[in-house]
Design a protein around this motif. Sequence first.
Motif, PDB file in Angstrom:
ATOM      1  N   THR A 114       6.153 -28.052 -10.495  1.00 47.07           N
ATOM      2  CA  THR A 114       6.846 -27.176 -11.445  1.00 47.07           C
ATOM      3  C   THR A 114       8.261 -26.905 -10.936  1.00 47.07           C
ATOM      4  O   THR A 114       8.597 -27.199  -9.781  1.00 47.07           O
ATOM      5  CB  THR A 114       6.109 -25.842 -11.598  1.00 47.07           C
ATOM      6  N   LEU A 115       9.074 -26.313 -11.801  1.00 46.29           N
ATOM      7  CA  LEU A 115      10.443 -25.975 -11.408  1.00 46.29           C
ATOM      8  C   LEU A 115      10.440 -25.049 -10.193  1.00 46.29           C
ATOM      9  O   LEU A 115      11.210 -25.236  -9.243  1.00 46.29           O
ATOM     10  CB  LEU A 115      11.173 -25.313 -12.581  1.00 46.29           C
ATOM     11  N   GLU A 116       9.559 -24.059 -10.211  1.00 43.39           N
ATOM     12  CA  GLU A 116       9.476 -23.107  -9.104  1.00 43.39           C
ATOM     13  C   GLU A 116       8.998 -23.790  -7.830  1.00 43.39           C
ATOM     14  O   GLU A 116       9.498 -23.483  -6.729  1.00 43.39           O
ATOM     15  CB  GLU A 116       8.544 -21.948  -9.464  1.00 43.39           C
ATOM     16  N   GLU A 117       8.055 -24.712  -7.948  1.00 47.04           N
ATOM     17  CA  GLU A 117       7.565 -25.437  -6.776  1.00 47.04           C
ATOM     18  C   GLU A 117       8.659 -26.323  -6.185  1.00 47.04           C
ATOM     19  O   GLU A 117       8.811 -26.409  -4.957  1.00 47.04           O
ATOM     20  CB  GLU A 117       6.331 -26.266  -7.150  1.00 47.04           C
ATOM     21  N   ASN A 118       9.429 -26.978  -7.035  1.00 51.05           N
ATOM     22  CA  ASN A 118      10.541 -27.797  -6.537  1.00 51.05           C
ATOM     23  C   ASN A 118      11.561 -26.930  -5.796  1.00 51.05           C
ATOM     24  O   ASN A 118      12.057 -27.314  -4.733  1.00 51.05           O
ATOM     25  CB  ASN A 118      11.227 -28.514  -7.701  1.00 51.05           C
ATOM     26  N   ALA A 119      11.861 -25.761  -6.355  1.00 46.30           N
ATOM     27  CA  ALA A 119      12.820 -24.865  -5.706  1.00 46.30           C
ATOM     28  C   ALA A 119      12.299 -24.411  -4.351  1.00 46.30           C
ATOM     29  O   ALA A 119      13.052 -24.367  -3.364  1.00 46.30           O
ATOM     30  CB  ALA A 119      13.101 -23.660  -6.599  1.00 46.30           C
ATOM     31  N   GLU A 120      10.998 -24.082  -4.286  1.00 48.98           N
ATOM     32  CA  GLU A 120      10.433 -23.623  -3.024  1.00 48.98           C
ATOM     33  C   GLU A 120      10.414 -24.739  -1.982  1.00 48.98           C
ATOM     34  O   GLU A 120      10.750 -24.521  -0.813  1.00 48.98           O
ATOM     35  CB  GLU A 120       9.020 -23.092  -3.257  1.00 48.98           C
ATOM     36  N   VAL A 121      10.032 -25.960  -2.386  1.00 43.78           N
ATOM     37  CA  VAL A 121      10.033 -27.079  -1.442  1.00 43.78           C
ATOM     38  C   VAL A 121      11.447 -27.352  -0.946  1.00 43.78           C
ATOM     39  O   VAL A 121      11.666 -27.627   0.242  1.00 43.78           O
ATOM     40  CB  VAL A 121       9.426 -28.344  -2.095  1.00 43.78           C
ATOM     41  N   PHE A 122      12.417 -27.282  -1.841  1.00 44.17           N
ATOM     42  CA  PHE A 122      13.819 -27.460  -1.443  1.00 44.17           C
ATOM     43  C   PHE A 122      14.207 -26.428  -0.383  1.00 44.17           C
ATOM     44  O   PHE A 122      14.788 -26.765   0.658  1.00 44.17           O
ATOM     45  CB  PHE A 122      14.720 -27.330  -2.670  1.00 44.17           C
ATOM     46  N   LEU A 123      13.871 -25.158  -0.636  1.00 42.46           N
ATOM     47  CA  LEU A 123      14.259 -24.086   0.279  1.00 42.46           C
ATOM     48  C   LEU A 123      13.467 -24.106   1.582  1.00 42.46           C
ATOM     49  O   LEU A 123      13.895 -23.507   2.572  1.00 42.46           O
ATOM     50  CB  LEU A 123      14.086 -22.731  -0.421  1.00 42.46           C
ATOM     51  N   GLU A 124      12.319 -24.789   1.597  1.00 37.81           N
ATOM     52  CA  GLU A 124      11.559 -24.975   2.838  1.00 37.81           C
ATOM     53  C   GLU A 124      12.088 -26.151   3.647  1.00 37.81           C
ATOM     54  O   GLU A 124      12.136 -26.101   4.876  1.00 37.81           O
ATOM     55  CB  GLU A 124      10.077 -25.197   2.525  1.00 37.81           C
ATOM     56  N   SER A 125      12.485 -27.215   2.959  1.00 39.65           N
ATOM     57  CA  SER A 125      12.887 -28.435   3.663  1.00 39.65           C
ATOM     58  C   SER A 125      14.294 -28.340   4.248  1.00 39.65           C
ATOM     59  O   SER A 125      14.566 -28.899   5.317  1.00 39.65           O
ATOM     60  CB  SER A 125      12.796 -29.651   2.728  1.00 39.65           C
ATOM     61  N   VAL A 126      15.209 -27.631   3.575  1.00 35.14           N
ATOM     62  CA  VAL A 126      16.591 -27.534   4.061  1.00 35.14           C
ATOM     63  C   VAL A 126      16.662 -26.933   5.462  1.00 35.14           C
ATOM     64  O   VAL A 126      17.276 -27.522   6.366  1.00 35.14           O
ATOM     65  CB  VAL A 126      17.479 -26.766   3.065  1.00 35.14           C
ATOM     66  N   PRO A 127      16.053 -25.768   5.720  1.00 30.90           N
ATOM     67  CA  PRO A 127      16.136 -25.225   7.086  1.00 30.90           C
ATOM     68  C   PRO A 127      15.412 -26.071   8.123  1.00 30.90           C
ATOM     69  O   PRO A 127      15.825 -26.105   9.291  1.00 30.90           O
ATOM     70  CB  PRO A 127      15.503 -23.830   6.959  1.00 30.90           C
ATOM     71  N   GLU A 128      14.337 -26.756   7.732  1.00 31.80           N
ATOM     72  CA  GLU A 128      13.633 -27.617   8.681  1.00 31.80           C
ATOM     73  C   GLU A 128      14.521 -28.773   9.127  1.00 31.80           C
ATOM     74  O   GLU A 128      14.601 -29.089  10.322  1.00 31.80           O
ATOM     75  CB  GLU A 128      12.344 -28.164   8.052  1.00 31.80           C
ATOM     76  N   LEU A 129      15.187 -29.413   8.190  1.00 33.99           N
ATOM     77  CA  LEU A 129      16.094 -30.513   8.524  1.00 33.99           C
ATOM     78  C   LEU A 129      17.300 -30.004   9.310  1.00 33.99           C
ATOM     79  O   LEU A 129      17.749 -30.653  10.263  1.00 33.99           O
ATOM     80  CB  LEU A 129      16.549 -31.221   7.241  1.00 33.99           C
ATOM     81  N   ALA A 130      17.812 -28.836   8.920  1.00 33.60           N
ATOM     82  CA  ALA A 130      18.955 -28.260   9.633  1.00 33.60           C
ATOM     83  C   ALA A 130      18.582 -27.944  11.081  1.00 33.60           C
ATOM     84  O   ALA A 130      19.375 -28.184  12.009  1.00 33.60           O
ATOM     85  CB  ALA A 130      19.426 -27.000   8.925  1.00 33.60           C
ATOM     86  N   LYS A 131      17.392 -27.410  11.285  1.00 36.69           N
ATOM     87  CA  LYS A 131      16.925 -27.082  12.637  1.00 36.69           C
ATOM     88  C   LYS A 131      16.850 -28.334  13.496  1.00 36.69           C
ATOM     89  O   LYS A 131      17.309 -28.348  14.654  1.00 36.69           O
ATOM     90  CB  LYS A 131      15.556 -26.414  12.548  1.00 36.69           C
ATOM     91  N   ARG A 132      16.286 -29.413  12.953  1.00 34.23           N
ATOM     92  CA  ARG A 132      16.179 -30.667  13.710  1.00 34.23           C
ATOM     93  C   ARG A 132      17.555 -31.222  14.055  1.00 34.23           C
ATOM     94  O   ARG A 132      17.786 -31.712  15.155  1.00 34.23           O
ATOM     95  CB  ARG A 132      15.373 -31.687  12.900  1.00 34.23           C
ATOM     96  N   LEU A 133      18.476 -31.136  13.096  1.00 31.87           N
ATOM     97  CA  LEU A 133      19.828 -31.652  13.321  1.00 31.87           C
ATOM     98  C   LEU A 133      20.523 -30.876  14.437  1.00 31.87           C
ATOM     99  O   LEU A 133      21.132 -31.466  15.335  1.00 31.87           O
ATOM    100  CB  LEU A 133      20.629 -31.566  12.026  1.00 31.87           C
ATOM    101  N   LEU A 134      20.445 -29.549  14.383  1.00 37.26           N
ATOM    102  CA  LEU A 134      21.119 -28.726  15.385  1.00 37.26           C
ATOM    103  C   LEU A 134      20.528 -28.920  16.777  1.00 37.26           C
ATOM    104  O   LEU A 134      21.257 -28.911  17.777  1.00 37.26           O
ATOM    105  CB  LEU A 134      21.037 -27.251  14.973  1.00 37.26           C
ATOM    106  N   GLU A 135      19.215 -29.097  16.867  1.00 36.45           N
ATOM    107  CA  GLU A 135      18.578 -29.330  18.163  1.00 36.45           C
ATOM    108  C   GLU A 135      19.089 -30.613  18.805  1.00 36.45           C
ATOM    109  O   GLU A 135      19.362 -30.663  20.004  1.00 36.45           O
ATOM    110  CB  GLU A 135      17.055 -29.396  17.992  1.00 36.45           C
ATOM    111  N   GLN A 136      19.224 -31.670  18.004  1.00 35.40           N
ATOM    112  CA  GLN A 136      19.704 -32.948  18.527  1.00 35.40           C
ATOM    113  C   GLN A 136      21.177 -32.880  18.898  1.00 35.40           C
ATOM    114  O   GLN A 136      21.615 -33.517  19.864  1.00 35.40           O
ATOM    115  CB  GLN A 136      19.474 -34.064  17.508  1.00 35.40           C
TER     116      GLN A 136
END
Length: 604
Positions: free
Chosen positions: A309-331
Amino acid sequence: MAGRYQHSKTTIGVDLFQKVSEARVLMVGAGGIGCELLKNLVMSGFSYVEVVDLDTIDMSNLNRQFLFQRHHIGKAKASVARESALHFNPDAKIVAHHASIYEPQFDISWFKSFDIVLNALDNLAARRHVNGMCLAAGVPLIESGTEGFRGQVTLHMKRLTRCYDCDAKPTKKTYPVCTIRSTPSAPIHCIVWAKSYLFNQLFGNTEEEEPTINLEETSQNAEEMAHLRHENEALKRLRDAIGSDAYGKLVFEKVFTDDIKGLLLMEELWKNRRPPTPLNFEEIAGNRKSTKPMRDSVEWNQWDHKVWTLEENAEVFLESVPELAKRLLEQRRTDPNYSLSFDKDDDDALNFVTATANLRAYIYGLEQKSRFAVKEMAGNIIPAVATTNAIIAGLIVLTAMKVLGGNWSDCKNTWVASTINPERLDKPNSNCAVCTTGSFILTINTRTATLRDLVERVIQQHPEGEDESQGLGISGEITVQEGDRLLYDPDFEDNMDVTLKDLGILHASRVMITNDDDDEETKNVTVVLHIVHSDSLGESETLFILDGDRDIPPRPRKPEPETNETKRSANDLTEINGESSLTKRRKMDPEVTAVDDDVVVVGD
């Protein structure tokens, strides 16, 4: 044991069977082809096989990778493949490595320990890496691939046949920038935008030119291009907030609200098409509910195949962005230039691309796709066929037996379509930038040796006398690189007194040297140094030891004669965008290569 192998001894003869049973085999990749291949090897009498694979088992693997079962999902492919193959032959010794073939442990000495290497890989970059290592080690390589009902097996031997890189790879499919970033009209446009533009802008190397977007400004689209450049600049400024608690919301409002509102101001753009609808963060994600409980409450396969759903897509987006950002900053704590690249098997990356593409599709009134469908489209996959994998695996083993028996010249490069089509082996491409290089193993103390030592003593010093520490004697203007990173040229000498270790040149690194000499006979010489660290060197008079062929061939520039590969008609195989897809396999770009043993679709 005699009964187990009697059929093999009778079929291929006792002498060849002895060579097969004593051979050390490296198999890279344990997917669709790899599963069939490992089973064939242990049942044919090969008694020592090492398997390298980085992947874990996914539900989508089970329909063709028969060594894996449902209870193996999430486990390492290499380890499970080993366990399952031992049921076919408990006497075989199989060593499994759940690791990347790029890791330092898989250095040039390790490659030299094998009699033959068999590739069952899933991407062009890894294929090229193994090809280069096999050339340097002087080990025969058998390459393979399948696409649906078609497949191929090719043999590569140093200075005797064409290497994997002898044939040029084509450029990837490109899309007009305005279609991708202003007026998408199909789901694939949203997926390409999410994967190749936004992912790269947020988590990749933004200094590089966007690879799949063709930017062309005309008088008709000048206003639109100015808007897109403004978008770019704003996104670059936004990256300064990476890692903050509000980063996901900031990105969401930037790309799904503000940018869309900016496009709506260009009324001419929407005269003959449906205008996009900006998203309101507070309405869609103001009362956020994590999708994780839902994922845990249903079969993962169901979540993977449902359209969110639209809400599920928004939530997955908001969950994945910080996870990827965290991995990038650690490296980036250890490597300031580190960047992430999209990988279809990376859950965070795939979640980001799926959610981003669907949110954008909603904005433009386009069909939204399931995570499974996005994975197929982003990876450009044609599903593999188990029967084709089995045929190709059998041909690999037959080719390996001929090579081990000393009859490599009797081998054929084999193409499987509606029939099995053998072709003679072609000679190396004299213009190939890979197999015409000189390869050396440089043993040196990377902790104490400096870049100056490498340039002045290893590269430029002429080999004279009986001393083991003899240089290459390469003249002219020298360029030294590690991958895409420039270490030295006549206009860049800043790091001459920095140690190799501090420059990131460590054990198993590969350094490339090219020159620009006035002498046409020695101009454009290319040399690759495979670095081996040794603590004992540098403390005595011996600074380094070079092992390799000192007769370094210059790379001539002359027309390449036609070969089977260049003469092969595109009509012999299924055409994709007017060109044979199998012929294109060797010419592929890393963005559009085989996935697992599935294959690319170049186009929509």
